[in-house]
Design a protein around this motif. Structure first.
Motif, PDB file in Angstrom:
ATOM      1  N   GLY A   3       0.808  -1.214   0.000  1.00 14.45           N
ATOM      2  CA  GLY A   3       0.000   0.000   0.000  1.00 14.45           C
ATOM      3  C   GLY A   3       0.840   1.261   0.000  1.00 14.45           C
ATOM      4  O   GLY A   3       1.999   1.282  -0.416  1.00 14.45           O
ATOM      5  N   GLY A   4       0.225   2.322   0.498  1.00 19.49           N
ATOM      6  CA  GLY A   4       0.883   3.625   0.511  1.00 19.49           C
ATOM      7  C   GLY A   4       2.163   3.658   1.321  1.00 19.49           C
ATOM      8  O   GLY A   4       3.109   4.382   0.992  1.00 19.49           O
ATOM      9  N   GLN A  34       3.175  -2.409  -6.567  1.00 16.81           N
ATOM     10  CA  GLN A  34       2.199  -1.632  -5.807  1.00 16.81           C
ATOM     11  C   GLN A  34       1.448  -0.671  -6.719  1.00 16.81           C
ATOM     12  O   GLN A  34       0.234  -0.518  -6.602  1.00 16.81           O
ATOM     13  N   TYR A  82      -1.274  -2.482  -8.610  1.00 10.95           N
ATOM     14  CA  TYR A  82      -2.496  -2.666  -7.814  1.00 10.95           C
ATOM     15  C   TYR A  82      -3.263  -1.362  -7.653  1.00 10.95           C
ATOM     16  O   TYR A  82      -4.491  -1.345  -7.704  1.00 10.95           O
ATOM     17  N   LYS A  83      -2.570  -0.248  -7.491  1.00 14.27           N
ATOM     18  CA  LYS A  83      -3.235   1.034  -7.322  1.00 14.27           C
ATOM     19  C   LYS A  83      -3.921   1.498  -8.613  1.00 14.27           C
ATOM     20  O   LYS A  83      -4.850   2.293  -8.577  1.00 14.27           O
ATOM     21  N   THR A 134      -8.018   4.191  -9.715  1.00 14.96           N
ATOM     22  CA  THR A 134      -7.125   5.284  -9.365  1.00 14.96           C
ATOM     23  C   THR A 134      -7.872   6.408  -8.652  1.00 14.96           C
ATOM     24  O   THR A 134      -8.870   6.911  -9.148  1.00 14.96           O
ATOM     25  N   ASP A 157      -3.561   7.856  -5.209  1.00 14.10           N
ATOM     26  CA  ASP A 157      -2.798   6.977  -6.102  1.00 14.10           C
ATOM     27  C   ASP A 157      -2.030   7.794  -7.138  1.00 14.10           C
ATOM     28  O   ASP A 157      -0.909   7.426  -7.518  1.00 14.10           O
ATOM     29  N   ASP A 166       0.978   9.052  -5.384  1.00 19.65           N
ATOM     30  CA  ASP A 166       1.965   7.970  -5.298  1.00 19.65           C
ATOM     31  C   ASP A 166       2.664   7.758  -6.637  1.00 19.65           C
ATOM     32  O   ASP A 166       3.891   7.615  -6.694  1.00 19.65           O
TER      33      ASP A 166
END
Length: 186
Positions: free
Chosen positions: A16-17, A137, A140-141, A145, A149, A152
């Protein structure tokens, strides 16, 4: 989680983040929980590490319905999200995600064509904590969106090497050929 999984005999990754932040080396936003990725084949060992925790599975996925994950219960596809908290009256603090593997190859639960050697999934923080490769990652994001995201993606893209960018573009080409990230400067 690093302390909980310190003696783990299976691979696991911060996801994740927070995985993105570990890669870029700075905090990008606040987080409500911690995402951790493990391989489905290791789920019984994960339960042993989290013995005494309150564990619930999202069943069915995407509905926000949770049910207790019984000790020794084997979760099959499509079940993949486990919500974890230290005690039943504590707030949810960890989202555990199960992904698949074939031999020494990670296989995306979203599309089995998207793969990577398990050894390439790992990056390590200064303290040795493993985190998920940023290109995985971002893959997956990319599905749904959101503004965070995009933040990121903007933070990670300049730091990806040619192989990481090529992997992400190939994964998006296979699964979301019109995704706007494919059109961004490479």
């Amino acid at each position: 989680m690093a302390e909980v999984f310190k003696q783990a005999s299976f691979p696991w990754w911060i996801a994740g983040g927070r995985a993105i932040e570990l890669f870029v080396g700075r905090e990008l936003r606040t987080h409500g929980d911690l995402d951790v990725l493990v391989l489905r084949r290791d789920q019984t060992r994960v339960q042993e590490c989290l013995s005494g925790w309150d564990l619930h599975i999202a069943d069915p996925p995407g509905t926000h319905k949770l049910r207790a994950w019984g000790f020794g219960e084997i979760l099959e596809e499509p079940l993949h999200d486990i919500w974890c908290r230290r005690t039943p009256d504590a707030p949810w603090s960890v989202q555990l995600m199960l992904d698949d593997a074939v031999g020494e190859e990670w296989v995306s639960r979203r599309d089995r064509r998207v793969r990577m050697p398990i050894a390439r999934l790992s990056r390590f923080a200064a303290d040795g904590t493993p985190y998920l490769a940023p290109e995985v990652q971002l893959f997956y994001k990319a599905k749904h969106t959101r503004e965070k995201d995009e933040v990121d993606f903007d933070a990670v893209l300049p730091l990806l090497d040619r192989d990481q960018r090529a992997w992400l573009l190939a994964a998006l080409r296979a699964t979301q050929p019109e995704h706007p990230w494919r059109k961004r400067p490479q």
